[in-house]
Design an enzyme around this catalytic site. Structure first.
Site, PDB file in Angstrom:
ATOM      1  N   TYR A 184     -49.104  17.526 -62.044  1.00 56.77           N
ATOM      2  CA  TYR A 184     -50.373  17.187 -62.721  1.00 56.77           C
ATOM      3  C   TYR A 184     -51.471  18.191 -62.354  1.00 56.77           C
ATOM      4  O   TYR A 184     -52.218  18.661 -63.214  1.00 56.77           O
ATOM      5  CB  TYR A 184     -50.738  15.766 -62.295  1.00 56.77           C
ATOM      6  CG  TYR A 184     -51.954  15.164 -62.942  1.00 56.77           C
ATOM      7  CD1 TYR A 184     -51.897  14.611 -64.214  1.00 56.77           C
ATOM      8  CD2 TYR A 184     -53.169  15.103 -62.256  1.00 56.77           C
ATOM      9  CE1 TYR A 184     -53.016  14.020 -64.786  1.00 56.77           C
ATOM     10  CE2 TYR A 184     -54.296  14.510 -62.820  1.00 56.77           C
ATOM     11  CZ  TYR A 184     -54.210  13.969 -64.087  1.00 56.77           C
ATOM     12  OH  TYR A 184     -55.311  13.386 -64.658  1.00 56.77           O
ATOM     13  N   LYS A 206     -53.420  20.550 -64.962  1.00 57.62           N
ATOM     14  CA  LYS A 206     -54.873  20.432 -65.147  1.00 57.62           C
ATOM     15  C   LYS A 206     -55.598  21.729 -64.797  1.00 57.62           C
ATOM     16  O   LYS A 206     -56.637  22.034 -65.377  1.00 57.62           O
ATOM     17  CB  LYS A 206     -55.405  19.256 -64.328  1.00 57.62           C
ATOM     18  CG  LYS A 206     -54.957  17.883 -64.854  1.00 57.62           C
ATOM     19  CD  LYS A 206     -55.267  17.691 -66.329  1.00 57.62           C
ATOM     20  CE  LYS A 206     -55.363  16.237 -66.750  1.00 57.62           C
ATOM     21  NZ  LYS A 206     -55.597  16.097 -68.202  1.00 57.62           N
ATOM     22  N   ASP A 221     -52.584   8.794 -80.971  1.00 62.39           N
ATOM     23  CA  ASP A 221     -51.882   8.382 -79.746  1.00 62.39           C
ATOM     24  C   ASP A 221     -50.387   8.327 -80.050  1.00 62.39           C
ATOM     25  O   ASP A 221     -49.988   8.130 -81.198  1.00 62.39           O
ATOM     26  CB  ASP A 221     -52.382   7.009 -79.269  1.00 62.39           C
ATOM     27  CG  ASP A 221     -52.102   6.759 -77.790  1.00 62.39           C
ATOM     28  OD1 ASP A 221     -53.041   6.878 -76.972  1.00 62.39           O
ATOM     29  OD2 ASP A 221     -50.943   6.453 -77.441  1.00 62.39           O
ATOM     30  N   ASP A 229     -47.533  12.510 -81.248  1.00 58.76           N
ATOM     31  CA  ASP A 229     -47.076  12.956 -79.935  1.00 58.76           C
ATOM     32  C   ASP A 229     -47.574  14.389 -79.762  1.00 58.76           C
ATOM     33  O   ASP A 229     -47.146  15.295 -80.489  1.00 58.76           O
ATOM     34  CB  ASP A 229     -45.540  12.890 -79.892  1.00 58.76           C
ATOM     35  CG  ASP A 229     -44.973  13.443 -78.595  1.00 58.76           C
ATOM     36  OD1 ASP A 229     -45.719  14.010 -77.775  1.00 58.76           O
ATOM     37  OD2 ASP A 229     -43.739  13.307 -78.411  1.00 58.76           O
ATOM     38  N   SER A 278     -58.987  17.767 -64.942  1.00 60.93           N
ATOM     39  CA  SER A 278     -59.147  16.777 -63.868  1.00 60.93           C
ATOM     40  C   SER A 278     -59.584  17.501 -62.605  1.00 60.93           C
ATOM     41  O   SER A 278     -59.229  18.678 -62.403  1.00 60.93           O
ATOM     42  CB  SER A 278     -57.813  16.083 -63.604  1.00 60.93           C
ATOM     43  OG  SER A 278     -57.861  15.363 -62.384  1.00 60.93           O
TER      44      SER A 278
HETATM   45  P1  NAP Z   1     -54.419   6.366 -70.028  1.00 60.56           P
HETATM   46  O1  NAP Z   1     -55.242   5.138 -69.906  1.00 60.56           O
HETATM   47  O2  NAP Z   1     -53.009   6.343 -69.548  1.00 60.56           O
HETATM   48  O3  NAP Z   1     -54.488   6.889 -71.533  1.00 60.56           O
HETATM   49  C1  NAP Z   1     -53.810   8.046 -71.940  1.00 60.56           C
HETATM   50  C2  NAP Z   1     -53.280   7.827 -73.332  1.00 60.56           C
HETATM   51  O4  NAP Z   1     -52.548   9.009 -73.740  1.00 60.56           O
HETATM   52  C3  NAP Z   1     -52.286   6.661 -73.401  1.00 60.56           C
HETATM   53  O5  NAP Z   1     -52.564   5.816 -74.489  1.00 60.56           O
HETATM   54  C4  NAP Z   1     -50.962   7.381 -73.547  1.00 60.56           C
HETATM   55  O6  NAP Z   1     -49.986   6.597 -74.210  1.00 60.56           O
HETATM   56  C5  NAP Z   1     -51.353   8.569 -74.371  1.00 60.56           C
HETATM   57  N1  NAP Z   1     -50.303   9.577 -74.368  1.00 60.56           N
HETATM   58  C6  NAP Z   1     -49.388   9.828 -73.400  1.00 60.56           C
HETATM   59  N2  NAP Z   1     -48.542  10.788 -73.797  1.00 60.56           N
HETATM   60  C7  NAP Z   1     -48.925  11.155 -75.045  1.00 60.56           C
HETATM   61  C8  NAP Z   1     -48.434  12.092 -75.972  1.00 60.56           C
HETATM   62  N3  NAP Z   1     -47.364  12.849 -75.714  1.00 60.56           N
HETATM   63  N4  NAP Z   1     -49.071  12.215 -77.161  1.00 60.56           N
HETATM   64  C9  NAP Z   1     -50.142  11.431 -77.445  1.00 60.56           C
HETATM   65  N5  NAP Z   1     -50.638  10.513 -76.617  1.00 60.56           N
HETATM   66  C10 NAP Z   1     -50.038  10.384 -75.414  1.00 60.56           C
HETATM   67  O7  NAP Z   1     -55.095   7.579 -69.230  1.00 60.56           O
HETATM   68  P2  NAP Z   1     -56.649   7.873 -68.928  1.00 60.56           P
HETATM   69  O8  NAP Z   1     -56.881   7.537 -67.516  1.00 60.56           O
HETATM   70  O9  NAP Z   1     -57.511   7.316 -69.999  1.00 60.56           O
HETATM   71  O10 NAP Z   1     -56.630   9.468 -69.013  1.00 60.56           O
HETATM   72  C11 NAP Z   1     -57.078  10.191 -70.154  1.00 60.56           C
HETATM   73  C12 NAP Z   1     -57.175  11.669 -69.772  1.00 60.56           C
HETATM   74  O11 NAP Z   1     -58.088  11.815 -68.681  1.00 60.56           O
HETATM   75  C13 NAP Z   1     -55.841  12.241 -69.304  1.00 60.56           C
HETATM   76  O12 NAP Z   1     -55.726  13.592 -69.736  1.00 60.56           O
HETATM   77  C14 NAP Z   1     -55.976  12.206 -67.792  1.00 60.56           C
HETATM   78  O13 NAP Z   1     -55.151  13.147 -67.157  1.00 60.56           O
HETATM   79  C15 NAP Z   1     -57.453  12.514 -67.631  1.00 60.56           C
HETATM   80  N6  NAP Z   1     -58.014  12.093 -66.355  1.00 60.56           N
HETATM   81  C16 NAP Z   1     -57.998  10.782 -65.980  1.00 60.56           C
HETATM   82  C17 NAP Z   1     -58.552  10.433 -64.758  1.00 60.56           C
HETATM   83  C18 NAP Z   1     -58.585   9.014 -64.280  1.00 60.56           C
HETATM   84  O14 NAP Z   1     -59.016   8.796 -63.128  1.00 60.56           O
HETATM   85  N7  NAP Z   1     -58.203   8.030 -65.078  1.00 60.56           N
HETATM   86  C19 NAP Z   1     -59.098  11.404 -63.935  1.00 60.56           C
HETATM   87  C20 NAP Z   1     -59.085  12.726 -64.351  1.00 60.56           C
HETATM   88  C21 NAP Z   1     -58.550  13.065 -65.575  1.00 60.56           C
HETATM   89  P3  NAP Z   1     -48.895   5.799 -73.307  1.00 60.56           P
HETATM   90  O15 NAP Z   1     -49.668   4.778 -72.519  1.00 60.56           O
HETATM   91  O16 NAP Z   1     -47.977   5.224 -74.328  1.00 60.56           O
HETATM   92  O17 NAP Z   1     -48.249   6.838 -72.402  1.00 60.56           O
END
Ligand code: NAP
Length: 244
Positions: A152, A156, A39, A60, A139
């Site tokens: 986004y 995606k 992360d 990163d 997504s």
């Molecule tokens: P989240 O809770 O925000 O977790 C994402 C993690 O990725 C965070 O810890 C974030 O750190 C980290 N991150 C951000 N930029 C980064 C980088 N450059 N290098 C390494 N790590 C990085 O999001 P989530 O909801 O679990 O989503 C996880 C994945 O599922 C994402 O790809 C998202 O697009 C996808 N997704 C989510 C949903 C949903 O409904 N939640 C739906 C469809 C797809 P920081 O917090 O410090 O930025």
């Protein structure tokens, strides 16, 4: 413990400090894998790794060097790399009228460049090993497009093209590349949505509820394991029937 489906496997998950990534790492661990959590937030990832008994690496995913070092560290520590999950993500939502070029570039960099770097670095190790499974978290926004998410949704959808092209390139090395398209999942990312927008999106889902991170992790375990040994270039929707 659920079982030994992934015994002896080594898995790396990006963006694993919280949310879906942390649940993916936990599930892979529960099924027997050794997990490396990566992360951008060093403190968060160390805490997450301690919590589930994995190794935490600050990385990163937009950095070519850092993704290279992540793959090198995981594969040299364990002598192999079986599963690589490109999960890290951010949102910078805004209407086209308000979205800046910086908002667009940041989202494309984390999702698309990040996933591409992960696919390139992980597949280099896996093709030599003659086995491996790469899983890219896309997504449903990339399938149907969400207003306010032109950056986004583009990223995606791009991950789907990346997944299919890479799957064709590395299939003959016994390396599989697949994508998952989650719908509305309860995490910090969706907690940032205005409650009325969240409720409206939830009401439009045939199953009438948001999903949980563990429900995305279940699809990852399937794609990581030999249960999916003849599945490559596929996109699995985990969305409670949304946008079907
Ligand atoms: P989240 O809770 O925000 O977790 C994402 C993690 O990725 C965070 O810890 C974030 O750190 C980290 N991150 C951000 N930029 C980064 C980088 N450059 N290098 C390494 N790590 C990085 O999001 P989530 O909801 O679990 O989503 C996880 C994945 O599922 C994402 O790809 C998202 O697009 C996808 N997704 C989510 C949903 C949903 O409904 N939640 C739906 C469809 C797809 P920081 O917090 O410090 O930025």
């Amino acid at each position: 413990m659920p079982g030994s489906l992934l015994d002896q496997r080594v898995a790396v998950v990006t963006g694993a400090g919280q949310g879906i990534g942390l649940e993916i790492a936990r599930s892979l661990r529960d099924y027997g894998a050794q997990v490396v959590l990566a992360d951008i937030d060093a403190e968060l990832v160390d805490k997450a790794a301690n919590e589930i008994g994995g190794i935490g690496v600050c990385c990163d995913v937009t950095s070519e060097d850092q993704v290279h070092n992540l793959v090198a560290e995981a594969s040299s520590k364990f002598g192999r790399l079986d599963v690589f999950v490109n999960n890290a993500g951010i949102t910078r939502d805004a209407s086209l009228k308000k979205m800046t070029v910086a908002d667009f570039d940041a989202v494309i960099a984390v999702h698309l460049r990040g996933a591409w770097l992960g696919v390139r670095e992980a597949s280099a190790v896996m093709r030599e090993q003659k086995s491996g499974s790469i899983i890219n978290i896309s997504s449903l926004s990339g399938k149907s497009g969400n207003p306010g998410q032109t950056n986004y949704s583009a990223a995606k959808a791009g991950i789907v093209g990346l997944t299919k092209a890479a799957a064709k390139e590395v299939a003959h090395h016994n390396v599989r590349v697949n994508a998952i398209q989650p719908g509305l999942i309860r995490t910090a990312m969706t907690a940032a949505m205005p409650p009325d927008v969240f409720a409206e999106r939830e009401a439009a889902i045939p199953m009438k509820r948001a999903g949980e991170p563990a429900e995305v992790a279940g699809a990852v375990v399937f794609l990581a394991s030999d249960l999916s040994s003849y599945v490559t270039g596929a996109v699995i929707e985990v969305g409670g029937g949304r946008n079907i």
